[in-house]
Design a protein around this motif. Structure first.
Motif, PDB file in Angstrom:
ATOM      1  N   TYR A   1       0.856  -1.186   0.000  1.00  0.00           N
ATOM      2  CA  TYR A   1       0.000   0.000   0.000  1.00  0.00           C
ATOM      3  C   TYR A   1       0.892   1.236   0.000  1.00  0.00           C
ATOM      4  O   TYR A   1       1.632   1.482   0.949  1.00  0.00           O
ATOM      5  N   VAL A   2       0.847   2.001  -1.085  1.00  0.00           N
ATOM      6  CA  VAL A   2       1.688   3.190  -1.255  1.00  0.00           C
ATOM      7  C   VAL A   2       0.831   4.430  -1.060  1.00  0.00           C
ATOM      8  O   VAL A   2      -0.197   4.598  -1.724  1.00  0.00           O
ATOM      9  N   SER A   3       1.233   5.297  -0.155  1.00  0.00           N
ATOM     10  CA  SER A   3       0.497   6.524   0.112  1.00  0.00           C
ATOM     11  C   SER A   3       1.414   7.726  -0.038  1.00  0.00           C
ATOM     12  O   SER A   3       2.503   7.756   0.529  1.00  0.00           O
ATOM     13  N   GLY A   4       0.954   8.689  -0.817  1.00  0.00           N
ATOM     14  CA  GLY A   4       1.700   9.934  -0.965  1.00  0.00           C
ATOM     15  C   GLY A   4       1.000  11.096  -0.309  1.00  0.00           C
ATOM     16  O   GLY A   4       1.422  12.247  -0.453  1.00  0.00           O
ATOM     17  N   GLU A   5      -0.103  10.818   0.384  1.00  0.00           N
ATOM     18  CA  GLU A   5      -0.903  11.891   0.972  1.00  0.00           C
ATOM     19  C   GLU A   5      -0.919  11.863   2.499  1.00  0.00           C
ATOM     20  O   GLU A   5      -1.082  12.891   3.134  1.00  0.00           O
ATOM     21  N   GLU A   6      -0.781  10.671   3.088  1.00  0.00           N
ATOM     22  CA  GLU A   6      -0.895  10.548   4.531  1.00  0.00           C
ATOM     23  C   GLU A   6       0.369   9.932   5.114  1.00  0.00           C
ATOM     24  O   GLU A   6       1.119   9.238   4.416  1.00  0.00           O
ATOM     25  N   SER A   7       0.575  10.170   6.400  1.00  0.00           N
ATOM     26  CA  SER A   7       1.721   9.584   7.091  1.00  0.00           C
ATOM     27  C   SER A   7       1.405   8.143   7.476  1.00  0.00           C
ATOM     28  O   SER A   7       0.251   7.706   7.445  1.00  0.00           O
ATOM     29  N   ALA A   8       2.446   7.424   7.844  1.00  0.00           N
ATOM     30  CA  ALA A   8       2.272   6.021   8.226  1.00  0.00           C
ATOM     31  C   ALA A   8       1.389   5.886   9.465  1.00  0.00           C
ATOM     32  O   ALA A   8       0.577   4.958   9.570  1.00  0.00           O
ATOM     33  N   SER A   9       1.514   6.815  10.416  1.00  0.00           N
ATOM     34  CA  SER A   9       0.700   6.732  11.631  1.00  0.00           C
ATOM     35  C   SER A   9      -0.776   6.977  11.335  1.00  0.00           C
ATOM     36  O   SER A   9      -1.650   6.367  11.959  1.00  0.00           O
ATOM     37  N   GLN A  10      -1.068   7.881  10.386  1.00  0.00           N
ATOM     38  CA  GLN A  10      -2.462   8.129  10.023  1.00  0.00           C
ATOM     39  C   GLN A  10      -3.098   6.883   9.404  1.00  0.00           C
ATOM     40  O   GLN A  10      -4.242   6.535   9.704  1.00  0.00           O
ATOM     41  N   ILE A  11      -2.341   6.231   8.546  1.00  0.00           N
ATOM     42  CA  ILE A  11      -2.860   5.019   7.907  1.00  0.00           C
ATOM     43  C   ILE A  11      -3.002   3.901   8.929  1.00  0.00           C
ATOM     44  O   ILE A  11      -3.946   3.103   8.871  1.00  0.00           O
ATOM     45  N   LYS A  12      -2.076   3.837   9.885  1.00  0.00           N
ATOM     46  CA  LYS A  12      -2.151   2.820  10.937  1.00  0.00           C
ATOM     47  C   LYS A  12      -3.409   3.000  11.789  1.00  0.00           C
ATOM     48  O   LYS A  12      -4.075   2.029  12.173  1.00  0.00           O
ATOM     49  N   LEU A  13      -3.762   4.253  12.087  1.00  0.00           N
ATOM     50  CA  LEU A  13      -4.981   4.521  12.852  1.00  0.00           C
ATOM     51  C   LEU A  13      -6.212   4.028  12.100  1.00  0.00           C
ATOM     52  O   LEU A  13      -7.121   3.439  12.684  1.00  0.00           O
ATOM     53  N   ARG A  14      -6.241   4.261  10.774  1.00  0.00           N
ATOM     54  CA  ARG A  14      -7.367   3.787   9.986  1.00  0.00           C
ATOM     55  C   ARG A  14      -7.372   2.263   9.926  1.00  0.00           C
ATOM     56  O   ARG A  14      -8.432   1.639   9.975  1.00  0.00           O
ATOM     57  N   ALA A  15      -6.202   1.666   9.803  1.00  0.00           N
ATOM     58  CA  ALA A  15      -6.111   0.212   9.749  1.00  0.00           C
ATOM     59  C   ALA A  15      -6.616  -0.429  11.045  1.00  0.00           C
ATOM     60  O   ALA A  15      -7.292  -1.460  11.016  1.00  0.00           O
ATOM     61  N   ASP A  16      -6.311   0.188  12.191  1.00  0.00           N
ATOM     62  CA  ASP A  16      -6.809  -0.329  13.464  1.00  0.00           C
ATOM     63  C   ASP A  16      -8.327  -0.237  13.532  1.00  0.00           C
ATOM     64  O   ASP A  16      -8.998  -1.138  14.045  1.00  0.00           O
ATOM     65  N   ARG A  17      -8.875   0.857  13.001  1.00  0.00           N
ATOM     66  CA  ARG A  17     -10.334   1.023  13.011  1.00  0.00           C
ATOM     67  C   ARG A  17     -11.014   0.017  12.091  1.00  0.00           C
ATOM     68  O   ARG A  17     -12.096  -0.476  12.382  1.00  0.00           O
ATOM     69  N   LEU A  18     -10.371  -0.302  10.974  1.00  0.00           N
ATOM     70  CA  LEU A  18     -10.950  -1.232  10.004  1.00  0.00           C
ATOM     71  C   LEU A  18     -10.628  -2.682  10.320  1.00  0.00           C
ATOM     72  O   LEU A  18     -11.197  -3.590   9.695  1.00  0.00           O
ATOM     73  N   GLY A  19      -9.714  -2.906  11.256  1.00  0.00           N
ATOM     74  CA  GLY A  19      -9.259  -4.270  11.508  1.00  0.00           C
ATOM     75  C   GLY A  19      -8.419  -4.788  10.358  1.00  0.00           C
ATOM     76  O   GLY A  19      -8.489  -5.965   9.998  1.00  0.00           O
ATOM     77  N   ALA A  20      -7.624  -3.897   9.766  1.00  0.00           N
ATOM     78  CA  ALA A  20      -6.848  -4.238   8.569  1.00  0.00           C
ATOM     79  C   ALA A  20      -5.376  -4.391   8.906  1.00  0.00           C
ATOM     80  O   ALA A  20      -4.504  -3.769   8.287  1.00  0.00           O
ATOM     81  N   ASN A  21      -5.071  -5.215   9.896  1.00  0.00           N
ATOM     82  CA  ASN A  21      -3.687  -5.462  10.285  1.00  0.00           C
ATOM     83  C   ASN A  21      -3.277  -6.869   9.863  1.00  0.00           C
ATOM     84  O   ASN A  21      -3.883  -7.852  10.292  1.00  0.00           O
ATOM     85  N   SER A  22      -2.291  -6.955   9.013  1.00  0.00           N
ATOM     86  CA  SER A  22      -1.810  -8.246   8.532  1.00  0.00           C
ATOM     87  C   SER A  22      -0.307  -8.165   8.297  1.00  0.00           C
ATOM     88  O   SER A  22       0.219  -7.121   7.882  1.00  0.00           O
ATOM     89  N   ASP A  23       0.378  -9.255   8.574  1.00  0.00           N
ATOM     90  CA  ASP A  23       1.833  -9.283   8.367  1.00  0.00           C
ATOM     91  C   ASP A  23       2.200  -9.234   6.888  1.00  0.00           C
ATOM     92  O   ASP A  23       3.330  -8.897   6.541  1.00  0.00           O
ATOM     93  N   ASN A  24       1.260  -9.583   6.013  1.00  0.00           N
ATOM     94  CA  ASN A  24       1.526  -9.556   4.571  1.00  0.00           C
ATOM     95  C   ASN A  24       1.150  -8.229   3.923  1.00  0.00           C
ATOM     96  O   ASN A  24       1.298  -8.076   2.716  1.00  0.00           O
ATOM     97  N   LEU A  25       0.638  -7.284   4.706  1.00  0.00           N
ATOM     98  CA  LEU A  25       0.296  -5.960   4.190  1.00  0.00           C
ATOM     99  C   LEU A  25       1.421  -4.995   4.533  1.00  0.00           C
ATOM    100  O   LEU A  25       1.677  -4.712   5.706  1.00  0.00           O
ATOM    101  N   PHE A  26       2.088  -4.486   3.512  1.00  0.00           N
ATOM    102  CA  PHE A  26       3.239  -3.594   3.684  1.00  0.00           C
ATOM    103  C   PHE A  26       2.835  -2.164   3.323  1.00  0.00           C
ATOM    104  O   PHE A  26       2.115  -1.942   2.345  1.00  0.00           O
ATOM    105  N   LEU A  27       3.330  -1.225   4.110  1.00  0.00           N
ATOM    106  CA  LEU A  27       2.989   0.187   3.923  1.00  0.00           C
ATOM    107  C   LEU A  27       4.229   0.967   3.510  1.00  0.00           C
ATOM    108  O   LEU A  27       5.301   0.806   4.099  1.00  0.00           O
ATOM    109  N   LEU A  28       4.074   1.810   2.485  1.00  0.00           N
ATOM    110  CA  LEU A  28       5.170   2.652   2.009  1.00  0.00           C
ATOM    111  C   LEU A  28       4.636   4.060   1.787  1.00  0.00           C
ATOM    112  O   LEU A  28       3.722   4.268   0.987  1.00  0.00           O
ATOM    113  N   THR A  29       5.191   5.034   2.517  1.00  0.00           N
ATOM    114  CA  THR A  29       4.824   6.436   2.319  1.00  0.00           C
ATOM    115  C   THR A  29       5.905   7.074   1.450  1.00  0.00           C
ATOM    116  O   THR A  29       6.952   7.477   1.934  1.00  0.00           O
ATOM    117  N   GLU A  30       5.627   7.169   0.169  1.00  0.00           N
ATOM    118  CA  GLU A  30       6.621   7.621  -0.807  1.00  0.00           C
ATOM    119  C   GLU A  30       5.908   8.236  -2.006  1.00  0.00           C
ATOM    120  O   GLU A  30       4.809   7.819  -2.384  1.00  0.00           O
TER     121      GLU A  30
END
Length: 446
Positions: A122-151
């Motif tokens: 998951y590549v994001s150029g608009e939000e920080s990693a912590s912002q996406i992590k907060l949304r992921a916790d709310r959605l229950g979208a935490n997985s070891d195979n899901l990688f986050l890149l803010t670039e």
């Protein structure tokens, strides 16, 4: 020294000309041409060479059909719009207004795919990693195979994609990325075109499914050159009001399936989820009121019961307005009412609204629009137990429509008692069917 060739490019659609023009001949935008630098011209020429095919022609009788393998996103509504699931190596563009749920939906889909032992980036150029992590916790979208890149640098993203064998990549959003090959700012025509081409080449070469989120303009179309929509395999648009719960995902282009299906989602505290019981979300039951009529519209294979609301009031400066219904067709219906039924609407404002944010793209709802207008004009309530189905012709006839049985089946499921239709259904349903061949018969029934 030979003089370098000067090229001007339209910022709205990417059209190129040898001289500056005030109005783009392709899209009609005014003062949208900018002069390309020599480096931008060089990149544009390289892209043109790469897109040219060097393969020899083959007789169509010798072409072997390749079987398309699909994988489920674990979201029934998205799978329906995609035609059954994701196709490996496809490039999918999703557009919609800000805050409507594009990032929320794709983050959840990325988590669903990651839970299926697939590496997802998951590549994001608009939000920080912590912002996406907060949304992921709310959605229950935490997985070891899901990688986050803010670039936002395309070369860094491609390098990261080469490190791991990702099966799916999400780009949020393409207007924020930039390529160091182009000197223009992120979001420009040249940048979007170059980045889309590189992502398309990555998807086809490594058999990766890539989702691209695109911003939209104030006119409602995806920002950037039209070539962006031509290069991708699937184009999906989010419709609806961000202040309301319901969202509609409509397919505009799909090389692997039909574009007639829609997906309906509901925004909740845990994100966008498939609206499982959507049949009763587009109309209200209760006491009969004037200016309201109910009909059944088809969205692909799905029958939706919607409510048509009309407001007719006297005015010195008559206005006609419609939300969710074609304005030109409304004008035609009003002219027909004045001619055939002698209803003097020339001195009245007429407003039409389709509830729930649904946009009607077929003519089978004409009869309900007529019923709602007459009901409002005469202040005569219409029973909420009746539905109106039929298409109007210019001579006042009510024409037959397709999928009448599917519509009546949905009406029976929602416990409607009466149906005004242009013909009898093929099967017997526990609903009273009144056949109306002309518009005057509807007036008598009301």
């Amino acid at each position: 020294m030979a003089k370098s060739k000067i090229i001007f490019e339209c910022e709205a659609c990417g059209n190129q000309q040898s001289k500056w023009m005030g109005k783009c001949p392709q899209c009609g935008a005014w003062e949208s041409f900018i002069e390309l630098s020599s480096e931008q011209v060089k990149i544009s020429q390289e892209l043109a060479k790469l897109t040219k095919s060097t393969k020899s022609a083959t007789p169509i009788s010798q072409i072997q059909i390749q079987k398309i393998d699909r994988k489920s996103t674990k979201d029934s509504e998205l799978d329906l719009v995609l035609g059954g699931g994701l196709v490996s190596g496809s490039l999918i563009l999703i557009g919609g207004s800000p805050g409507i749920g594009k990032s929320t939906l794709l983050l959840k889909i990325a988590s669903n795919l990651a839970d299926n032992n697939q590496k997802v980036l998951y590549v994001s150029g608009e939000e920080s990693a912590s912002q996406i992590k907060l949304r992921a916790d709310r959605l229950g979208a935490n997985s070891d195979n899901l990688f986050l890149l803010t670039e936002i640098d395309l070369s860094s993203i491609l390098a990261q994609a080469a490190k791991n064998e990702y099966k799916t990549i999400v780009i949020d959003s393409i207007q924020t990325l930039y390529s160091d090959k182009i000197s223009s700012a992120p979001g420009s025509i040249s940048q979007v075109r170059e980045i889309t081409f590189e992502l398309m080449r990555l998807a086809k070469k490594d058999d990766i499914t890539i989702f691209i989120i695109g911003h939209i303009t104030k006119e409602g179309s995806i920002a950037g050159p039209r070539i962006l929509e031509h290069m991708v395999d699937v184009v999906l648009y989010f419709e609806g009001d961000s202040s309301k719960e319901l969202r509609i995902l409509r397919g505009i282009k799909n090389r692997f399936g039909t574009t007639s299906e829609i997906g309906i989602f509901e925004m909740r505290s845990n994100g966008l989820i498939s609206a499982k019981d959507i049949s009763s979300k587009f109309f209200t039951r209760g006491n009969a009121v004037s200016g309201s009529a109910i009909t059944v519209t088809m969205e692909g294979s799905r029958a939706l019961i919607v409510e048509i609301q009309a407001l007719v009031c006297e005015s010195n400066y008559p206005k006609r307005s419609s939300t969710g219904f074609d304005k030109n067709r409304l004008d035609m219906i009003l002219a027909l009412l004045e001619r055939k039924l002698e209803i003097p609407l020339g001195h009245y404002d007429v407003f039409i609204n389709v509830t729930g944010g649904v946009k009607i793209n077929e003519t089978a709802c004409d009869l309900a629009v007529v019923a709602a207008i007459i009901s409002s004009f005469r202040n005569r309530p219409i029973s909420k137990e009746s539905i109106f189905i039929g298409e109007l012709s210019l001579n006042g006839e009510i024409r037959e429509i397709f999928n009448l049985d599917a519509r009546l089946k949905e009406a029976v499921f929602q416990k409607f008692k009466n149906a005004i239709t242009p013909n009898k259904p093929l099967e017997n349903y526990p609903i009273k069917t009144f056949v109306a061949k002309e518009i005057t018969q509807v007036l008598e029934w009301m």
